[in-house]
Motif scaffolding. Structure first.
Motif, PDB file in Angstrom:
ATOM      1  N   ALA A 223       0.830  -1.214   0.000  1.00 29.25           N
ATOM      2  CA  ALA A 223       0.000   0.000   0.000  1.00 29.25           C
ATOM      3  C   ALA A 223       0.862   1.260   0.000  1.00 29.25           C
ATOM      4  O   ALA A 223       0.538   2.246  -0.659  1.00 29.25           O
ATOM      5  N   GLU A 224       1.981   1.195   0.742  1.00 25.55           N
ATOM      6  CA  GLU A 224       2.799   2.416   0.815  1.00 25.55           C
ATOM      7  C   GLU A 224       3.575   2.666  -0.474  1.00 25.55           C
ATOM      8  O   GLU A 224       4.250   3.683  -0.607  1.00 25.55           O
ATOM      9  N   HIS A 225       3.474   1.757  -1.412  1.00 25.91           N
ATOM     10  CA  HIS A 225       4.131   1.974  -2.706  1.00 25.91           C
ATOM     11  C   HIS A 225       3.137   2.317  -3.802  1.00 25.91           C
ATOM     12  O   HIS A 225       3.407   2.133  -4.998  1.00 25.91           O
ATOM     13  N   ILE A 226       1.987   2.782  -3.378  1.00 23.14           N
ATOM     14  CA  ILE A 226       0.973   3.223  -4.339  1.00 23.14           C
ATOM     15  C   ILE A 226       0.573   4.647  -3.991  1.00 23.14           C
ATOM     16  O   ILE A 226       0.141   4.919  -2.871  1.00 23.14           O
ATOM     17  N   LEU A 244      11.081   6.902  -1.769  1.00 24.13           N
ATOM     18  CA  LEU A 244      12.412   6.330  -1.970  1.00 24.13           C
ATOM     19  C   LEU A 244      13.298   6.478  -0.737  1.00 24.13           C
ATOM     20  O   LEU A 244      14.300   5.783  -0.606  1.00 24.13           O
ATOM     21  N   THR A 245      12.940   7.381   0.146  1.00 21.66           N
ATOM     22  CA  THR A 245      13.765   7.567   1.342  1.00 21.66           C
ATOM     23  C   THR A 245      13.160   6.859   2.556  1.00 21.66           C
ATOM     24  O   THR A 245      13.740   6.853   3.629  1.00 21.66           O
ATOM     25  N   ALA A 246      11.987   6.278   2.369  1.00 19.70           N
ATOM     26  CA  ALA A 246      11.403   5.489   3.456  1.00 19.70           C
ATOM     27  C   ALA A 246      12.172   4.174   3.579  1.00 19.70           C
ATOM     28  O   ALA A 246      12.991   3.836   2.716  1.00 19.70           O
ATOM     29  N   GLU A 247      11.887   3.404   4.637  1.00 20.26           N
ATOM     30  CA  GLU A 247      12.588   2.119   4.677  1.00 20.26           C
ATOM     31  C   GLU A 247      11.902   1.142   3.739  1.00 20.26           C
ATOM     32  O   GLU A 247      10.721   1.254   3.452  1.00 20.26           O
TER      33      GLU A 247
END
Lengths: 352, 352
Positions: A223-226, A244-247
């Motif tokens: 979900a966090e990549h949408i 891109l800077t998240a883990e």
DNA sequence: AACCTACTCGACAACGTTGTCAGATTGCTA
DNA sequence: TAGCAATCTGACAACGTTGTCGAGTAGGTT
């Protein structure tokens, strides 16, 4: 300095020409329209008068009177005349229209439904012979009157809703799926989606294509990549940077629109990830091949779409009839480099 | 499915509305134009009839009759609606026109003088209220009639010849000189010129600026490092490639036009010289900052030019008068990298 | 000489709308 | 009650052009 006669206040009319040539307005009309059946002597008299007065016919008045009432102008309701997709479309329309001496009204909708209606109202009110529309609203029932009155209407890029007219569309679903499949083939499984306003039908279709292609490969997206509702470059840049800077950042990105792609490229570049994170964008853009790495895209063909839309318009204007039809212009995946950066699951032989 | 009445063959007119509402056409007209002085009862009767018939006023007929005869449409005669300069200009015009509910006719000239005349003829014949022209011909005396008749005309990017009208221009000479000076400052003395068709006035001015800037630095350019008449990307690429692979190639390039710059970049890239040979281009382009190295340019401001042109147009349409004036929109050198690659004569501290 | 045909030409109306103007209606004042 | 102004309304003409139609002319045929 100026030997031309001072205009008799306001443009000369056919009456002025006729008066000067000593003929009736009708005869003058016959000469300027080339209708024929006029003595050579009077023809030259009229032509001289035309030249002397600098007479220009009033096409507007003429089309009011003429049998078919055509204004020889068509309207293009575009997303934004200054973006490459719209302007390529615009240009293709112009190229076809040019052969028939048809002019083009163009306007930008900017994804604003009210603006769409205002533009169409303005154009129909000015008696445009036909409408080419890239809609922004979610319903175009309001066009029923125009369509019933016989005005050819073609929708481009986005399907008509609430009304039945010709459409020239892209297979967004298949194009997006193709992009995702391409990334999977190159060893990626964690593929992010960055897309345009969900209110836009094409954005929804592209998202569907993305999801289904992943699921075809047995992949469930995170979900966090949408991210949806990115429309401007800066929004996309910020969203990509955040992601891109998240883990656990994704190893590949599918950017579902032009400006989103470019914004994302900026983020990648500034983070120094442009040679590491793969990217496929939907919709080609100028210089994509000159970037480092060159950008792999699913290209639409706005010129072809414009040509097709224009040809539908003119065939209808020529009296041909057929039931409203939707045409699909294929997309084309152009592998240039950014989409072939290998992912963690790349087989050595597959990543080339 | 469709509850709207079948149109009585052809669009409904004010007469149809009046008939249905039981009033005279004049009263119907009063209602739809909001002229006032009509009983509330009749107002609603007319409005109902309008809604029922789906009546749309014919603006064309109305402007034929109305006092000022304005069509609330202006024409933009551009180089090519799909190139970034033209479309940014177009967009700026639209933004200003939008506030006044004025529509825009747009057409592409493609550097063809005959096409320029044909477009202008078509637009004036359709009663455009004003003309914004990026000319391609070498003489526009033929516009005298229009200008005398009171049609506001503004030339953009290139000066009018044989006629006296407002113009919004770029200081090409100074911009080009600035580019060359910049390259000299970074240690270059052997600076090539790659430019557009010499038939285009702006190209000549840029070339002048190039020559004079060099001569100000006491440099005499080599004939084999000057190429004119490049218009398309491919031409420029070929010319640049030829020049760079000859013996004694230049250490820096000044590309005097958009597409020339891009074609040249391709040549540099494919020869692997893009980090070695300096380049400054005239006219900015999208993504110039994302290339490697980022491209230094002398930027024009087409949006500002469009806004200025539109404001001149509308001030004239509002009745203001003044003698034809030429306005200059300044250029801006944007140093991004390609223009700062050091040349053989670079002082260590200057090349930064 | 009478007649016909072919051609040229202009008067007129009409396209859809609005400006002008005068008639009709209303309400108010004297 | 007459008189008058204010308000509303429609008939008409006009914007610049072209379709319709009938009048006029020339040339040719009986």
């Amino acid at each position: 300095m100026s030997e031309e006669p001072v205009a008799p206040r306001g443009r000369p009319t056919l009456r002025d020409v006729a008066l000067l040539a000593g003929v009736s307005t009708k005869t003058a009309s016959r000469v300027v329209t080339g209708e024929g059946g006029v003595t050579a002597a009077k023809v030259t008299a009229v032509q001289d008068a035309v030249a002397k007065l600098g007479y220009r016919p009033n096409f507007t008045a003429s089309s009011l009177r003429r049998a078919n009432g055509r204004t020889a102008a068509i309207a293009a309701v575009l997303e934004d005349v200054s973006n490459p997709f719209s302007s390529a479309l615009h240009r293709a329309l112009e190229d076809v229209a040019r052969d028939r001496d048809v002019m083009i009204f163009a306007g930008s909708v900017d994804e604003d439904p009210a603006r769409e209606r205002a533009l169409i109202h303005a154009f129909t009110t000015r008696q445009a012979d036909a409408l080419v529309v890239v809609p922004a609203s979610d319903n175009q029932r309001y066009l029923a009157g125009e369509v019933n009155a016989g005005t050819p209407v073609v929708f481009v890029d986005r399907p008509p809703v609430g009304i039945d007219v010709d459409a020239v569309l892209v297979d967004n679903h298949a194009g997006a799926a193709q992009a995702v499949h391409h990334l999977v083939t190159h060893g990626h499984r964690d593929i992010a989606y960055l897309g345009d306003l969900l209110a836009i039908a094409t954005a929804r279709q592209r998202f569907q294509g993305y999801k289904e292609a992943l699921s075809d490969h047995g992949i469930r997206p995170l979900a966090e990549h949408i991210v949806h509702d990115l429309h401007a470059e800066v929004d996309a840049e910020a969203a990509a940077r955040r992601m891109l800077t998240a883990e656990a950042p994704p190893t590949a990105l599918f950017t579902a629109q032009n400006l989103v792609t470019i914004g994302t490229l900026r983020a990648l570049r500034s983070l120094g990830l442009h040679e590491r994170v793969a990217l496929v964008g939907f919709d080609d853009f100028p210089l994509a091949d000159l970037l480092q790495p060159p950008v792999t895209v699913v290209a639409q063909d706005p010129s072809e779409m414009g040509r097709l839309a224009a040809s539908l318009i003119f065939r209808r204007l020529d009296g041909e009839t057929w039931p409203p039809t939707t045409h699909h212009v294929p997309t084309r995946l152009i592998a240039r480099g950014s989409g072939e950066l290998p992912g963690p699951h790349a087989h050595p032989e597959a990543a080339q």
